[in-house]
Design a protein around this motif. Sequence first.
Motif, mmCIF file in Angstrom:
data_model
loop_
_atom_site.group_PDB
_atom_site.id
_atom_site.type_symbol
_atom_site.label_atom_id
_atom_site.label_comp_id
_atom_site.label_asym_id
_atom_site.label_seq_id
_atom_site.Cartn_x
_atom_site.Cartn_y
_atom_site.Cartn_z
ATOM 1 N N CYS A 1 4.443 -2.942 -1.011
ATOM 2 C CA CYS A 1 3.579 -2.032 -1.765
ATOM 3 C C CYS A 1 4.254 -1.674 -3.087
ATOM 4 O O CYS A 1 5.481 -1.682 -3.189
ATOM 5 C CB CYS A 1 3.384 -0.783 -0.908
ATOM 6 S SG CYS A 1 2.499 0.554 -1.685
ATOM 7 N N THR B 1 4.659 1.167 -4.197
ATOM 8 C CA THR B 1 5.542 2.296 -3.905
ATOM 9 C C THR B 1 6.958 1.820 -3.593
ATOM 10 O O THR B 1 7.941 2.480 -3.942
ATOM 11 C CB THR B 1 4.998 3.081 -2.695
ATOM 12 O OG1 THR B 1 3.632 3.390 -2.941
ATOM 13 C CG2 THR B 1 5.769 4.356 -2.464
ATOM 14 N N CYS C 1 -1.753 1.018 4.114
ATOM 15 C CA CYS C 1 -1.463 1.850 2.937
ATOM 16 C C CYS C 1 -2.528 1.598 1.872
ATOM 17 O O CYS C 1 -3.315 2.470 1.550
ATOM 18 C CB CYS C 1 -0.066 1.592 2.383
ATOM 19 S SG CYS C 1 0.222 2.475 0.836
ATOM 20 N N HIS D 1 5.943 0.537 4.442
ATOM 21 C CA HIS D 1 5.124 1.560 5.099
ATOM 22 C C HIS D 1 3.699 1.096 5.365
ATOM 23 O O HIS D 1 2.778 1.908 5.394
ATOM 24 C CB HIS D 1 5.174 2.884 4.327
ATOM 25 C CG HIS D 1 4.618 2.813 2.941
ATOM 26 N ND1 HIS D 1 4.832 3.801 2.020
ATOM 27 C CD2 HIS D 1 3.846 1.901 2.330
ATOM 28 C CE1 HIS D 1 4.209 3.497 0.904
ATOM 29 N NE2 HIS D 1 3.605 2.360 1.064
ATOM 30 N N GLU D 2 3.540 -0.200 5.590
ATOM 31 C CA GLU D 2 2.252 -0.702 6.079
ATOM 32 C C GLU D 2 2.592 -1.883 6.974
ATOM 33 O O GLU D 2 2.914 -2.950 6.479
ATOM 34 C CB GLU D 2 1.315 -1.088 4.915
ATOM 35 C CG GLU D 2 1.956 -1.895 3.785
ATOM 36 C CD GLU D 2 0.992 -2.271 2.661
ATOM 37 O OE1 GLU D 2 0.215 -1.400 2.224
ATOM 38 O OE2 GLU D 2 1.032 -3.443 2.221
ATOM 39 N N ARG E 1 -1.583 -9.358 -2.072
ATOM 40 C CA ARG E 1 -0.564 -8.553 -1.419
ATOM 41 C C ARG E 1 0.442 -9.464 -0.730
ATOM 42 O O ARG E 1 0.046 -10.382 -0.012
ATOM 43 C CB ARG E 1 -1.235 -7.672 -0.348
ATOM 44 C CG ARG E 1 -0.435 -6.444 0.067
ATOM 45 C CD ARG E 1 -0.504 -5.354 -0.955
ATOM 46 N NE ARG E 1 -0.231 -4.024 -0.410
ATOM 47 C CZ ARG E 1 -0.187 -2.935 -1.158
ATOM 48 N NH1 ARG E 1 -0.373 -3.002 -2.470
ATOM 49 N NH2 ARG E 1 0.056 -1.762 -0.610
HETATM 50 ZN ZN ZN Z 1 2.052 1.887 -0.037
#
Ligand code: ZN
Length: 346
Positions: free
Chosen positions: A40, A42, A158, A62-63, A337
Amino acid sequence: MRTTTGWQAAGPSRMRRTSLRRRDLRADDIALRVDFCGVCHTDLHALSDHEQHTEAPLVPGHEFTGVVTGTGRGVTAFSVGDPVAVGNIVDSCGVCAMCEAGQENFCHSFPTLTYGGTDRQDGSTTLGGYSREYVVREAFAYPLPAGLDPAAAAPLMCAGITVWEPLRALGVGPGTRVGVVGLGGLGHLAVKMAVALGATTTVISRTRDKSDDARELGAHDLIASSDTRRMGAARDTFDVVLDTVSVPHDLAPCLQLVAMDGTLSLLGYLGPVTVEAMHLLVGRKKLSSGGSGGRPATAEMLRFCADNGITADVEVLPSSQVDTAIDRLRRNDVRYRFVLDLSDLD
Ligand code: ZN
């Protein structure tokens, strides 16, 4: 303590394979084997901001999706072997008005983040899903519905929920005119979800380069923001504009697209912005934002995606190529992604 293997920050663009610890299972914890973890934006920010040697280790991610490998003695929702998904929140206070409303993402005492957060019980820094095992409260893990590819479903946790909550909160449905600014990790999922909700969906991109991609994702149209004639013609025509651009940019052209009483929702760039009040006044336009989602919306989003066959378009890399994924994401060189396959950590 349990021991597992993961990828720890060793520089802004460099990860080092490392052994790391997970807590012993509390009564309401599950352990999962992490199979796939999305990369991500982030994570890029966290890596850039992380100061070596001065802070707790940084393990991003976090995904992710995987399989339950252990359950605490009080766990009721999961059994060993269940497919499971985890997003960017792993705990919250549970008693504030936001938590009561099912908006744990807005918890008044700040939700516990999946990595770089502080565990509410032992004060340790949370370590993320770029690792082979994760331990999480069952309340913040979600059954992964059958039929969703576990690699392509990871980014739903996310990127997916971040666009799903505003789409739902803003009442997007059949006939809603939705504009999606930016066609990356967030944007491509926003298009798929908006289309599946029945909205007339238009992508706003810098150039026309992504026209074919937008159409393949189901979008009805693409407007190049450099095309002043088309941007002018599209003035005041979108009930909802989701702005997924992750870098600072001028909001005026986005606001101009919003219809009377419509909303511009900022989802990609979350720093300070400058807005001319007149650009809100003319047309009573609303400016909003959002990020991640609460537990009810996350569960709803997964069901909706399963029912509608929605997953992210992903490029899966073995986790040993995590540095490549980070470099290429920095250059926006991915459609749409990266997902790390963590099976090489065994
Ligand atoms: Zn994220």
